[in-house]
Design an enzyme around this catalytic site. Sequence first.
Site, PDB file in Angstrom:
ATOM      1  N   GLU A 256      22.868  11.266  54.298  1.00 29.00           N
ATOM      2  CA  GLU A 256      22.961  10.020  53.543  1.00 29.00           C
ATOM      3  C   GLU A 256      24.341   9.857  52.915  1.00 29.00           C
ATOM      4  O   GLU A 256      24.929   8.765  52.933  1.00 29.00           O
ATOM      5  CB  GLU A 256      21.873   9.983  52.459  1.00 29.00           C
TER       6      GLU A 256
ATOM      7  N   LYS B  88      20.129  11.040  44.686  1.00 30.76           N
ATOM      8  CA  LYS B  88      19.438  10.876  45.950  1.00 30.76           C
ATOM      9  C   LYS B  88      19.073  12.243  46.505  1.00 30.76           C
ATOM     10  O   LYS B  88      19.610  13.254  46.081  1.00 30.76           O
ATOM     11  CB  LYS B  88      20.309  10.118  46.950  1.00 30.76           C
TER      12      LYS B  88
ATOM     13  N   ASP C 178      16.697   7.724  44.099  1.00 31.09           N
ATOM     14  CA  ASP C 178      15.674   8.275  43.209  1.00 31.09           C
ATOM     15  C   ASP C 178      15.928   7.882  41.760  1.00 31.09           C
ATOM     16  O   ASP C 178      15.003   7.745  40.973  1.00 31.09           O
ATOM     17  CB  ASP C 178      15.636   9.794  43.342  1.00 31.09           C
TER      18      ASP C 178
ATOM     19  N   GLY D 121      13.649   7.260  53.356  1.00 32.51           N
ATOM     20  CA  GLY D 121      12.731   7.127  52.229  1.00 32.51           C
ATOM     21  C   GLY D 121      11.819   5.931  52.423  1.00 32.51           C
ATOM     22  O   GLY D 121      12.004   5.126  53.338  1.00 32.51           O
TER      23      GLY D 121
ATOM     24  N   GLY E 118      15.549  12.978  47.308  1.00 30.95           N
ATOM     25  CA  GLY E 118      14.133  13.271  47.165  1.00 30.95           C
ATOM     26  C   GLY E 118      13.426  13.424  48.499  1.00 30.95           C
ATOM     27  O   GLY E 118      12.438  14.138  48.617  1.00 30.95           O
ATOM     28  N   GLY E 119      13.978  12.753  49.518  1.00 26.54           N
ATOM     29  CA  GLY E 119      13.417  12.869  50.866  1.00 26.54           C
ATOM     30  C   GLY E 119      14.045  13.968  51.693  1.00 26.54           C
ATOM     31  O   GLY E 119      13.659  14.180  52.842  1.00 26.54           O
TER      32      GLY E 119
ATOM     33  N   ASP F 144      20.345   1.911  51.622  1.00 29.19           N
ATOM     34  CA  ASP F 144      19.555   3.110  51.375  1.00 29.19           C
ATOM     35  C   ASP F 144      18.851   2.981  50.033  1.00 29.19           C
ATOM     36  O   ASP F 144      19.191   2.122  49.218  1.00 29.19           O
ATOM     37  CB  ASP F 144      20.471   4.338  51.382  1.00 29.19           C
TER      38      ASP F 144
END
Length: 262
Positions: free
Chosen positions: A111, A102, A92, A34, A104-105, A89
């Site tokens: 992750e 998490k 979101d 991200g 969004g990417g 990390d």
Amino acid sequence: MSGELSPIDKAKFVAAKRSVDFVEDGMRVGLGTGSTAAWMVRCLGELVREDGLRIKGVPTSTRTAQLAREVGIEVISLDEAKWLDLTIDGADEFDSSLNLIKGGGGALLQEKIVATASDQMIVIADIGKQVDALGAFPLPIEVIPFGWQTTQALVEETLISMDVLGRNSTLRMNGQRPFVTDEGNYILDLHLNRIGDARQLAMVLNQMPGVVENGLFIDICDCVIVGFGDGRVEVRDINAGTVEESRLDFLEDDNLFSDLSD
């Protein structure tokens, strides 16, 4: 650089800059995915090149791996590392208990694997990612392509009995084609608006055939570093119950991120 960054980008930068203070020589470090995490990777690369920091990085996506190599970080696989000292990390969304959304990417599976294989997970985020209740940001779930529409229908039906405000889902697209993760899967974004019981929802979603993983990170994050647009940084440690505040200055000639797209 400070004159070129918007307040939200300044907030991301100071959170990323502060997070590398936790990295020590010889560590095996999980590298997130991200825009905020990418800035952290650049900061680590600067320490490797200029200060001689010796670390081994385990990236959570192919694009993070490429960036890490570009800035001089030694990249190894999780299988080679076996266990990590630290993962840094982005997120979101995060709530007061440091539970996260998490993905969004599109890298939520790697992750989560990397984060749970670490002694500590640190999340870096701007203050805008803090929420009272998770769910305003669409919750990503990774699903296998085979029968994805059936999986989608099953998920939406199951959401009827969950403590959420919305139940619609959409297939994430990359132009005219479905977005494909590094593992060759699809992502469904669940538009829930508010999640009442994130722990229960995470467990139920992962029991469904076709669902590989969900973007709820429950009891995984140990510390969140929150950046503000004026350069302030808060380090919130959920285990110690502490909040430390500091301020970082911006250097006009700092071009670490001049070629880094968001």
